[in-house]
Motif scaffolding. Structure first.
Motif, PDB file in Angstrom:
ATOM      1  N   HIS A   1       0.859  -1.185   0.000  1.00 55.44           N
ATOM      2  CA  HIS A   1       0.000   0.000   0.000  1.00 55.44           C
ATOM      3  C   HIS A   1       0.893   1.232   0.000  1.00 55.44           C
ATOM      4  CE1 HIS A   1      -2.769   3.107   1.116  1.00 55.44           C
ATOM      5  NE2 HIS A   1      -2.317   3.192   2.356  1.00 55.44           N
ATOM      6  N   PHE A   2       0.532   2.222  -0.816  1.00 58.42           N
ATOM      7  CA  PHE A   2       1.297   3.459  -0.911  1.00 58.42           C
ATOM      8  C   PHE A   2       0.414   4.520  -1.551  1.00 58.42           C
ATOM      9  CE2 PHE A   2       1.970   0.729  -4.552  1.00 58.42           C
ATOM     10  CZ  PHE A   2       1.734   1.562  -5.637  1.00 58.42           C
ATOM     11  N   PHE A   3       0.915   5.734  -1.645  1.00 63.33           N
ATOM     12  CA  PHE A   3       0.199   6.805  -2.334  1.00 63.33           C
ATOM     13  C   PHE A   3       0.894   7.062  -3.659  1.00 63.33           C
ATOM     14  CE2 PHE A   3      -2.090   7.181   1.439  1.00 63.33           C
ATOM     15  CZ  PHE A   3      -3.099   8.124   1.307  1.00 63.33           C
ATOM     16  N   SER A   4       0.155   6.901  -4.760  1.00 60.47           N
ATOM     17  CA  SER A   4       0.739   7.134  -6.082  1.00 60.47           C
ATOM     18  C   SER A   4       0.857   8.622  -6.384  1.00 60.47           C
ATOM     19  CB  SER A   4      -0.084   6.437  -7.167  1.00 60.47           C
ATOM     20  OG  SER A   4      -1.431   6.876  -7.136  1.00 60.47           O
ATOM     21  N   ASN A   5       0.040   9.444  -5.717  1.00 62.64           N
ATOM     22  CA  ASN A   5       0.200  10.899  -5.710  1.00 62.64           C
ATOM     23  C   ASN A   5      -0.433  11.400  -4.412  1.00 62.64           C
ATOM     24  OD1 ASN A   5      -2.663  11.351  -6.179  1.00 62.64           O
ATOM     25  ND2 ASN A   5      -2.278  10.867  -8.334  1.00 62.64           N
ATOM     26  N   ALA A   6      -0.526  12.704  -4.240  1.00 62.82           N
ATOM     27  CA  ALA A   6      -0.951  13.254  -2.958  1.00 62.82           C
ATOM     28  C   ALA A   6      -2.366  12.862  -2.570  1.00 62.82           C
ATOM     29  CB  ALA A   6      -0.824  14.779  -2.989  1.00 62.82           C
ATOM     30  N   THR A   7      -3.194  12.481  -3.535  1.00 62.21           N
ATOM     31  CA  THR A   7      -4.607  12.207  -3.248  1.00 62.21           C
ATOM     32  C   THR A   7      -5.043  10.796  -3.618  1.00 62.21           C
ATOM     33  OG1 THR A   7      -5.272  13.096  -5.412  1.00 62.21           O
ATOM     34  CG2 THR A   7      -5.211  14.637  -3.553  1.00 62.21           C
ATOM     35  N   THR A   8      -4.113   9.924  -3.985  1.00 59.73           N
ATOM     36  CA  THR A   8      -4.505   8.599  -4.466  1.00 59.73           C
ATOM     37  C   THR A   8      -3.822   7.477  -3.694  1.00 59.73           C
ATOM     38  OG1 THR A   8      -4.803   9.509  -6.703  1.00 59.73           O
ATOM     39  CG2 THR A   8      -4.713   7.105  -6.502  1.00 59.73           C
ATOM     40  N   PRO A   9      -4.503   6.941  -2.680  1.00 59.50           N
ATOM     41  CA  PRO A   9      -3.983   5.729  -2.032  1.00 59.50           C
ATOM     42  C   PRO A   9      -4.121   4.552  -2.987  1.00 59.50           C
ATOM     43  CG  PRO A   9      -6.157   6.254  -1.182  1.00 59.50           C
ATOM     44  CD  PRO A   9      -5.767   7.389  -2.093  1.00 59.50           C
ATOM     45  N   ALA A  10      -3.095   3.724  -3.050  1.00 67.00           N
ATOM     46  CA  ALA A  10      -3.095   2.601  -3.992  1.00 67.00           C
ATOM     47  C   ALA A  10      -2.763   1.308  -3.271  1.00 67.00           C
ATOM     48  CB  ALA A  10      -2.092   2.853  -5.119  1.00 67.00           C
ATOM     49  N   PHE A  11      -3.315   0.212  -3.796  1.00 65.47           N
ATOM     50  CA  PHE A  11      -3.076  -1.118  -3.248  1.00 65.47           C
ATOM     51  C   PHE A  11      -2.636  -2.029  -4.388  1.00 65.47           C
ATOM     52  CE2 PHE A  11      -6.021   1.101  -0.602  1.00 65.47           C
ATOM     53  CZ  PHE A  11      -5.690   0.756   0.692  1.00 65.47           C
ATOM     54  N   ASP A  12      -1.392  -2.445  -4.350  1.00 67.34           N
ATOM     55  CA  ASP A  12      -0.849  -3.320  -5.390  1.00 67.34           C
ATOM     56  C   ASP A  12      -0.845  -4.743  -4.853  1.00 67.34           C
ATOM     57  OD1 ASP A  12       0.481  -4.597  -7.406  1.00 67.34           O
ATOM     58  OD2 ASP A  12       2.272  -3.328  -7.337  1.00 67.34           O
ATOM     59  N   LEU A  13      -1.734  -5.568  -5.378  1.00 66.05           N
ATOM     60  CA  LEU A  13      -1.868  -6.956  -4.920  1.00 66.05           C
ATOM     61  C   LEU A  13      -1.304  -7.938  -5.933  1.00 66.05           C
ATOM     62  CD1 LEU A  13      -5.434  -6.851  -3.328  1.00 66.05           C
ATOM     63  CD2 LEU A  13      -3.221  -6.788  -2.186  1.00 66.05           C
ATOM     64  N   ASN A  14      -0.292  -7.507  -6.646  1.00 67.87           N
ATOM     65  CA  ASN A  14       0.396  -8.389  -7.589  1.00 67.87           C
ATOM     66  C   ASN A  14       1.786  -8.702  -7.040  1.00 67.87           C
ATOM     67  OD1 ASN A  14      -1.679  -8.431  -9.601  1.00 67.87           O
ATOM     68  ND2 ASN A  14      -1.096  -6.347 -10.166  1.00 67.87           N
ATOM     69  N   THR A  15       2.012  -9.972  -6.748  1.00 64.82           N
ATOM     70  CA  THR A  15       3.289 -10.439  -6.218  1.00 64.82           C
ATOM     71  C   THR A  15       3.717 -11.659  -7.015  1.00 64.82           C
ATOM     72  OG1 THR A  15       2.394 -12.033  -4.625  1.00 64.82           O
ATOM     73  CG2 THR A  15       2.489  -9.724  -3.925  1.00 64.82           C
ATOM     74  N   PRO A  16       4.931 -12.172  -6.802  1.00 67.54           N
ATOM     75  CA  PRO A  16       5.359 -13.372  -7.527  1.00 67.54           C
ATOM     76  C   PRO A  16       4.458 -14.587  -7.289  1.00 67.54           C
ATOM     77  CG  PRO A  16       7.264 -12.272  -6.592  1.00 67.54           C
ATOM     78  CD  PRO A  16       6.060 -11.571  -6.046  1.00 67.54           C
ATOM     79  N   THR A  17       3.729 -14.619  -6.178  1.00 64.58           N
ATOM     80  CA  THR A  17       2.883 -15.781  -5.879  1.00 64.58           C
ATOM     81  C   THR A  17       1.392 -15.508  -6.032  1.00 64.58           C
ATOM     82  OG1 THR A  17       2.915 -15.202  -3.523  1.00 64.58           O
ATOM     83  CG2 THR A  17       4.573 -16.771  -4.303  1.00 64.58           C
ATOM     84  N   LEU A  18       0.992 -14.228  -6.089  1.00 62.61           N
ATOM     85  CA  LEU A  18      -0.408 -13.866  -6.245  1.00 62.61           C
ATOM     86  C   LEU A  18      -0.540 -12.790  -7.313  1.00 62.61           C
ATOM     87  CD1 LEU A  18      -1.661 -13.533  -2.542  1.00 62.61           C
ATOM     88  CD2 LEU A  18      -2.281 -15.325  -4.158  1.00 62.61           C
ATOM     89  N   SER A  19      -1.649 -12.817  -8.029  1.00 61.03           N
ATOM     90  CA  SER A  19      -1.934 -11.777  -9.008  1.00 61.03           C
ATOM     91  C   SER A  19      -3.405 -11.407  -8.871  1.00 61.03           C
ATOM     92  CB  SER A  19      -1.631 -12.263 -10.428  1.00 61.03           C
ATOM     93  OG  SER A  19      -1.837 -11.214 -11.369  1.00 61.03           O
ATOM     94  N   LEU A  20      -3.674 -10.501  -7.924  1.00 61.05           N
ATOM     95  CA  LEU A  20      -5.052 -10.162  -7.573  1.00 61.05           C
ATOM     96  C   LEU A  20      -5.504  -8.819  -8.112  1.00 61.05           C
ATOM     97  CD1 LEU A  20      -5.074 -11.349  -3.847  1.00 61.05           C
ATOM     98  CD2 LEU A  20      -5.778 -12.610  -5.876  1.00 61.05           C
ATOM     99  N   GLY A  21      -4.563  -8.003  -8.590  1.00 56.89           N
ATOM    100  CA  GLY A  21      -4.957  -6.737  -9.180  1.00 56.89           C
ATOM    101  C   GLY A  21      -4.307  -5.534  -8.526  1.00 56.89           C
ATOM    102  N   PHE A  22      -4.613  -4.376  -9.096  1.00 57.96           N
ATOM    103  CA  PHE A  22      -4.084  -3.097  -8.624  1.00 57.96           C
ATOM    104  C   PHE A  22      -5.257  -2.148  -8.432  1.00 57.96           C
ATOM    105  CE2 PHE A  22      -2.546   1.237  -9.628  1.00 57.96           C
ATOM    106  CZ  PHE A  22      -1.617   1.385  -8.600  1.00 57.96           C
ATOM    107  N   ALA A  23      -5.289  -1.445  -7.285  1.00 56.81           N
ATOM    108  CA  ALA A  23      -6.439  -0.610  -6.952  1.00 56.81           C
ATOM    109  C   ALA A  23      -6.017   0.798  -6.552  1.00 56.81           C
ATOM    110  CB  ALA A  23      -7.239  -1.248  -5.825  1.00 56.81           C
ATOM    111  N   PRO A  24      -5.995   1.760  -7.517  1.00 56.90           N
ATOM    112  CA  PRO A  24      -5.876   3.166  -7.133  1.00 56.90           C
ATOM    113  C   PRO A  24      -7.237   3.615  -6.600  1.00 56.90           C
ATOM    114  CG  PRO A  24      -6.111   2.971  -9.509  1.00 56.90           C
ATOM    115  CD  PRO A  24      -6.102   1.573  -8.975  1.00 56.90           C
ATOM    116  N   CYS A  25      -7.263   4.333  -5.483  1.00 60.65           N
ATOM    117  CA  CYS A  25      -8.528   4.578  -4.788  1.00 60.65           C
ATOM    118  C   CYS A  25      -8.769   6.043  -4.462  1.00 60.65           C
ATOM    119  CB  CYS A  25      -8.576   3.775  -3.486  1.00 60.65           C
ATOM    120  SG  CYS A  25      -8.571   1.994  -3.704  1.00 60.65           S
ATOM    121  N   MET A  26     -10.003   6.310  -4.051  1.00 59.23           N
ATOM    122  CA  MET A  26     -10.373   7.582  -3.444  1.00 59.23           C
ATOM    123  C   MET A  26     -11.310   7.292  -2.281  1.00 59.23           C
ATOM    124  SD  MET A  26     -12.873   9.123  -6.376  1.00 59.23           S
ATOM    125  CE  MET A  26     -14.157   8.141  -7.149  1.00 59.23           C
ATOM    126  N   LYS A  27     -11.287   8.198  -1.300  1.00 57.25           N
ATOM    127  CA  LYS A  27     -12.072   7.981  -0.086  1.00 57.25           C
ATOM    128  C   LYS A  27     -13.559   8.107  -0.379  1.00 57.25           C
ATOM    129  CE  LYS A  27     -10.467   9.993   3.548  1.00 57.25           C
ATOM    130  NZ  LYS A  27     -10.144  11.052   4.539  1.00 57.25           N
TER     131      LYS A  27
END
Length: 255
Positions: free
Chosen positions: A161-187
């Protein structure tokens, strides 16, 4: 996280591995921290004993997982048609800035960074154990963003989990063992952490960050549509900037 696709993990709960890594230095001198860990290992022992009586291992069925409800004000429910895809324990830091000329000004949030650890099977099989994991995880210091397992539960990394910019929290769920997706979000909605939520490491801190419902922005993959941050532990800054540096971080964990 919720999506139109139901994904289950083939792994059973790994929280029953024997703990090995030491918790934060000086813990024995902090009764609040010791109680958190003592209660966790007591619960763990009860689960192990009960497991020995089972005729077969529990099934990782995500339909059994339950979204925690904040009290007295709950977050909005899951949107119609969505199903649970993944549950993770996030362990990381909340970042803040502080005025160096106005000691009474409140700290300003500038995002967060966390490593996500796969807790899907724990959520579906032992929800009471899942509830305490954020506070337990908070008592153990991460050694890096790529620490392979979460102490003391030995849950494995499922994303970041990280912020891709000042207003976009992001969740990267792609790893070498799992590929569940990427979610840029807003509150979408926020409520205060319930009364009695953990205040910080060793019972010392300024309270737990709010519970959140987030919705995905354009660019989301894996059919991810909604994210909830619940069962938070720590992460709040002091009320004012008095005595604080210009930039600082606060340890936190969440489900």
């Amino acid at each position: 996280m919720f999506s139109k696709v139901l994904v289950t993990s083939a792994l059973c709960a790994v929280a029953f591995a024997s703990p090995f890594l030491p918790y934060s230095p000086g813990a024995a001198e902090r009764p609040a921290e010791m109680k958190v860990l003592s209660d966790y290992f007591s619960m763990l022992g009860q689960k192990v004993q009960a497991g020995r009586q089972m005729s077969q291992a529990p099934v990782c069925n995500m339909a059994n997982a339950v979204l925690p409800v904040a009290s007295p004000t709950p977050l909005p429910g899951v949107s119609d048609g969505l199903k649970l895809k993944h549950v993770a324990i996030g362990r990381g830091i909340q970042n803040y800035t502080c005025s160096q000329t106005n000691a009474t000004a409140p700290p300003v949030s500038i995002g967060a960074v966390a490593t996500l650890f796969n807790a899907s099977c724990v959520a579906s099989t032992y929800p009471d154990l899942l509830t305490v994991l954020p506070n337990v995880a908070l008592q153990f210091n991460l050694t890096s963003n790529d620490q392979p397992t979460l102490s003391p539960s030995y849950l494995t990394i499922s994303g970041h989990h990280f912020f891709s910019n000042a207003t976009t929290p992001a969740f990267d769920l792609n790893t070498p063992t799992l590929s569940l997706g990427f979610a840029p979000c807003m509150k979408n909605n926020t409520v205060p952490a319930p009364s009695g939520a953990p205040v910080g490491q060793g019972g010392q801190g300024h309270g737990s960050v709010a519970w959140l419902k987030l919705v995905t922005r354009d660019g989301a993959t894996g059919n991810l549509e909604e994210v909830y941050r619940v069962n938070t532990a720590g992460g709040n800054p002091p009320a004012t900037c008095a005595g604080m540096p210009a930039i600082f971080e606060v340890q936190y964990a969440s489900e």
